[in-house]
Design an enzyme around this catalytic site. Structure first.
Site, PDB file in Angstrom:
ATOM      1  N   PRO A   2       0.813  -1.215   0.000  1.00  0.00           N
ATOM      2  CG  PRO A   2      -0.788  -1.577   1.628  1.00  0.00           C
ATOM      3  CD  PRO A   2       0.553  -2.059   1.165  1.00  0.00           C
ATOM      4  CD  GLU A   3       4.883   2.686  -2.291  1.00  0.00           C
ATOM      5  OE1 GLU A   3       5.156   3.808  -2.752  1.00  0.00           O
ATOM      6  OE2 GLU A   3       5.695   1.747  -2.320  1.00  0.00           O
ATOM      7  CE  LYS A  51       3.155   5.309   2.379  1.00  0.00           C
ATOM      8  NZ  LYS A  51       4.342   4.558   2.826  1.00  0.00           N
ATOM      9  CG  ASN A 165       9.844   0.575   1.456  1.00  0.00           C
ATOM     10  OD1 ASN A 165      10.539   1.465   1.907  1.00  0.00           O
ATOM     11  ND2 ASN A 165       9.282  -0.337   2.223  1.00  0.00           N
ATOM     12  NE  ARG A 250      10.488   2.677   6.204  1.00  0.00           N
ATOM     13  CZ  ARG A 250       9.245   3.116   6.085  1.00  0.00           C
ATOM     14  NH1 ARG A 250       8.507   2.662   5.090  1.00  0.00           N
ATOM     15  NH2 ARG A 250       8.754   3.984   6.929  1.00  0.00           N
TER      16      ARG A 250
END
Length: 276
Positions: A2-3, A51, A165, A250
Site C-alpha cells: 500500500p502506497e 496512506k 518503498n 525498508r
C-alpha cells in the site's frame, strides 16, 4: 504494497460501496471500540489522506484506518464468500443492505470525532493525490534537512504524503541518484523535477490495477523487486539493501551504474552496511 495510489483505490472502492447508505451492521473488533455501534448512521464519504483512510459517518464521527504492510479493506455483496483472510484477522465490519466492507489485519483503527481528524493526520505533509498538494511546500519540507538521505526524506510522511518503498526506489532511479544521496546534493533543477515526477507517477497509477513506472509492457518497474536481475537501461545487476535505522524493513533497490551517489557497503546476504 500500500502506497498513496493503492490507498486511493481502496478508498474509492469503499466510498462507492458505502457513501450515501445507512449502516445496517457495525462491528469494530478492537477492545477500545468493541461496544461502539454505528448502525442506523449514514456513511457520508470515504477520503484518503496519504496512506490513511478516513470514513466519515453521520453524527460527526470518523473511522480512521491505516493499512501499513498487510492491511486491506474488502467489499462483498450479499451471499459472497468472505475471502480476505481467517476470521480472527477481521478488525472491522461496516455493512449496508447492498454491500459489506470488511477490514482485515488493520494495524490502525480508531473512531474519533470528525472535528478531531487532525489528531490522526494533521502531521502529514502535502498529499500527492489530495486537493492540498503543494509542490513548493513539499520540496521545502524535503530540503529542510540537507544532510538527510533522499530515500529517507521521501518516506517521511511529514514531508509529503503517499510515497512508500516502491516509489522511493523508482523515483531515485529515474533521477539517476541513489536513495542514499544527501538531499542537499540535489541541484535546484533535480529537486523541482523530483516533485513533478512524484506527482506524475502517482497520478498515472491511481486507477491502474498494476503499478507501472517504465511505460513498458514487458516490465512494470525499473528496479523495485528486481534484485539480481539486469538493469533495463544498462544491464548491470540491480542491488537491494535496507535503508533507515533498522526499526522497520525498508527494502531499497538501485542500479550501481545508472545511479550516482553513496551506496551501502556489501554485507552478509542482504548487502547491508555503512554508506560510502
Amino acid at each position: 504494497m500500500p502506497e498513496g495510489d493503492t490507498v486511493w483505490q481502496a478508498t474509492k472502492r469503499l466510498h462507492d460501496a458505502l457513501a450515501g447508505h445507512v449502516l445496517t451492521r457495525s462491528d469494530l473488533r478492537v477492545p477500545k471500540y468493541a461496544l461502539s455501534d454505528l448502525t442506523g448512521r449514514t456513511v457520508l464519504d470515504v477520503t484518503p489522506r496519504g496512506k490513511h483512510l478516513l470514513t466519515r459517518i453521520e453524527g460527526g464521527l470518523t473511522l480512521h484506518s491505516h493499512l501499513r504492510m498487510d492491511g486491506s479493506w474488502k467489499i462483498y455483496a450479499p451471499g459472497d464468500r468472505w475471502s480476505g483472510g481467517p476470521g480472527h484477522q477481521i478488525r472491522a465490519i461496516l455493512g449496508t443492505e447492498e454491500r459489506t466492507a470488511v477490514g482485515y489485519r488493520l494495524p490502525v483503527l480508531e473512531l474519533l470525532h470528525t472535528a478531531d481528524e487532525d489528531r490522526a493526520v494533521g502531521h502529514l505533509g502535502p498529499d500527492l493525490l489530495g486537493p492540498d498538494w503543494d509542490p513548493d511546500q513539499a520540496l521545502a519540507n524535503v530540503r529542510r534537512d540537507p544532510d538527510r538521505a533522499l530515500g529517507e526524506a521521501l518516506l517521511d510522511q511529514r514531508n509529503l504524503a503517499g510515497i512508500g518503498n516502491v516509489y522511493k526506489s523508482e523515483l531515485c532511479f529515474l533521477l539517476h541518484v541513489t536513495p542514499w544521496v544527501p538531499v542537499g546534493r540535489l541541484s535546484d533543477e533535480y529537486a523541482a523535477h523530483l516533485m513533478t515526477l512524484s506527482k506524475k507517477l502517482l497520478d498515472a497509477n491511481r486507477e491502474r490495477p498494476n503499478r507501472i513506472t517504465t511505460g513498458r509492457r514487458d516490465q512494470n518497474l525499473y528496479v523495485y523487486g528486481r534484485a539480481g536481475r539486469p538493469c533495463l537501461r544498462c544491464g548491470t545487476r540491480i542491488r537491494v539493501a535496507n535503508q533507515g535505522d533498522g526499526s522497520r524493513e525498508r527494502p531499497t533497490y538501485w542500479c550501481p551504474t545508472c545511479q550516482q551517489g553513496p551506496t551501502p557497503q556489501p554485507g552478509p546476504a542482504a548487502g547491508l552496511g555503512r554508506t560510502r
